[in-house]
Design an enzyme around this catalytic site. Sequence first.
Site, PDB file in Angstrom:
ATOM      1  N   HIS A  25       0.846  -1.203   0.000  1.00 12.81           N
ATOM      2  CA  HIS A  25       0.000   0.000   0.000  1.00 12.81           C
ATOM      3  C   HIS A  25       0.879   1.249   0.000  1.00 12.81           C
ATOM      4  O   HIS A  25       0.653   2.184  -0.786  1.00 12.81           O
ATOM      5  CB  HIS A  25      -0.912   0.001   1.232  1.00 12.81           C
ATOM      6  CG  HIS A  25      -1.714   1.249   1.402  1.00 12.81           C
ATOM      7  ND1 HIS A  25      -3.020   1.363   0.972  1.00 12.81           N
ATOM      8  CD2 HIS A  25      -1.395   2.463   1.947  1.00 12.81           C
ATOM      9  CE1 HIS A  25      -3.470   2.577   1.242  1.00 12.81           C
ATOM     10  NE2 HIS A  25      -2.495   3.272   1.840  1.00 12.81           N
ATOM     11  N   GLU A  26       1.876   1.259   0.871  1.00 10.30           N
ATOM     12  CA  GLU A  26       2.764   2.421   0.942  1.00 10.30           C
ATOM     13  C   GLU A  26       3.644   2.538  -0.302  1.00 10.30           C
ATOM     14  O   GLU A  26       3.988   3.650  -0.713  1.00 10.30           O
ATOM     15  CB  GLU A  26       3.623   2.348   2.205  1.00 10.30           C
ATOM     16  CG  GLU A  26       2.831   2.366   3.510  1.00 10.30           C
ATOM     17  CD  GLU A  26       1.869   3.542   3.595  1.00 10.30           C
ATOM     18  OE1 GLU A  26       2.169   4.623   3.064  1.00 10.30           O
ATOM     19  OE2 GLU A  26       0.780   3.371   4.195  1.00 10.30           O
ATOM     20  N   HIS A  29       2.000   4.582  -2.805  1.00 11.42           N
ATOM     21  CA  HIS A  29       2.203   6.027  -2.646  1.00 11.42           C
ATOM     22  C   HIS A  29       3.633   6.425  -3.033  1.00 11.42           C
ATOM     23  O   HIS A  29       3.854   7.461  -3.668  1.00 11.42           O
ATOM     24  CB  HIS A  29       1.972   6.438  -1.187  1.00 11.42           C
ATOM     25  CG  HIS A  29       0.573   6.274  -0.701  1.00 11.42           C
ATOM     26  ND1 HIS A  29      -0.523   6.775  -1.374  1.00 11.42           N
ATOM     27  CD2 HIS A  29       0.081   5.669   0.426  1.00 11.42           C
ATOM     28  CE1 HIS A  29      -1.616   6.490  -0.695  1.00 11.42           C
ATOM     29  NE2 HIS A  29      -1.281   5.821   0.395  1.00 11.42           N
TER      30      HIS A  29
END
Length: 442
Positions: A25-26, A29
């Site tokens: 998920h990170e 980003h």
Amino acid sequence: METVLQFVLGVLIIAVGVAFSIGLHEVGHLLPAKLFGIKVTQYMIGFGPTVFSRVKGETEYGLKAIPLGGYISMIGMFPPRGANERAASNSTGFFQQMVTDARAQSQLTIGLDEDRAFYKKPVWQRMIVMLGGPFMNLVLAMVFFSIVLVGFGTLQPSTTVGSVSACVLPATSERQTCEAGDQESPGAAAGLLPGDRLVSIDGTAITSWEQSTEIIRDSAGDALPVVVERDGEELDLTLTPLLTERYVLDDAGETVTDASGSPVIEEVGFVGMGSAQALTPQPITSVPAFVGDNIVHTIGIVVNLPQRLYDVAEAAFGPGERDPNGPISVVGVGRVAGEIAALDSISLEAKAASLLGLLGSLNVALFVINLVPLTPLDGGHVVAAAWEGIRRFFAKLFKRKDPGPVDAAKLMPLTFAVVILFGGMTALLVYADIVKPVDIFG
């Protein structure tokens, strides 16, 4: 001892899967942020004290002590204070101070890299950066569910007999067990046994349980030659379906009712046998619809979260039982995974499919929750960027002065409230999952 080890293994598998999902998920980003030239100073999995970290280039990569989330730190998340806000700067209120501190901290991160600040980037780039995390969870959900549906399959009725009733009980009977004097079921009378695989009925080759059911329902009173495979050999049996009453079911398996609300009953052929469930691989085209159904279900939970949490609290602090379809914490997910791994009644294949399905559902939850339009969630930052884009579009359309970036620092009081609410929700769910865990096995 073996059961305990299996339980621990199931928990560890989910723990690694959760950390992996958060990490990617990170990454969702991180990659677009670096691609667009935003300076990223930290990439961290977890919260609290740093357990391990390593600096590579301008970014510190590390692991925190509490692996219940993650974050990346980008410089200049908030724009500096505008000239029209100077009068408000004299305010010493708690929330105003919170906004001021957030702006000050954001400015400290920029240094000489003003052009690489998050707030300086075009709206579309900021939206891609913030949507990258949830998008990664969606991809992971698709991958996990693809493995489950295509690689393992879903439990479907097979052509193997799973159960044979000893007697005939009408659908309207209140009894569920046989008693002396009850008529023997046609399946038992024919000599059918659990484990028999239906080869043919009345000369028709059987390829699905639905096909056998259709023939039996339409053949009440007819002596049907049946071929079954038992222990590798084919046996010839004779099956005579009995005309009996059964409730009419709709496509969803629910009982159909008439205008007065009474169940609709029909007379059909009955033999008293049930199908054994087997994992049946599904086509890859079934995955998007399956994931879509999971997303809709999760959205329903989020929309009704206040009521759901009330129900959880009522069950946790009272005599009631938890809703197996209600929200659970990561602790609850781990406990469910451990119970699945420790089950002796299902195969290793079914355990693996169930654990992967849990990870798929977890990523769907991360996808949906992170899109909630509240800061500090990704959806809140997306809405702020979108609002800035709308303001600038209309300013340009009507040839007005550029209104500048949206001051997301003003949302800090909301962020504070959301953090408190999520903290309370997490505490409640963890407590409930410890003292009154969800019983998924009935």
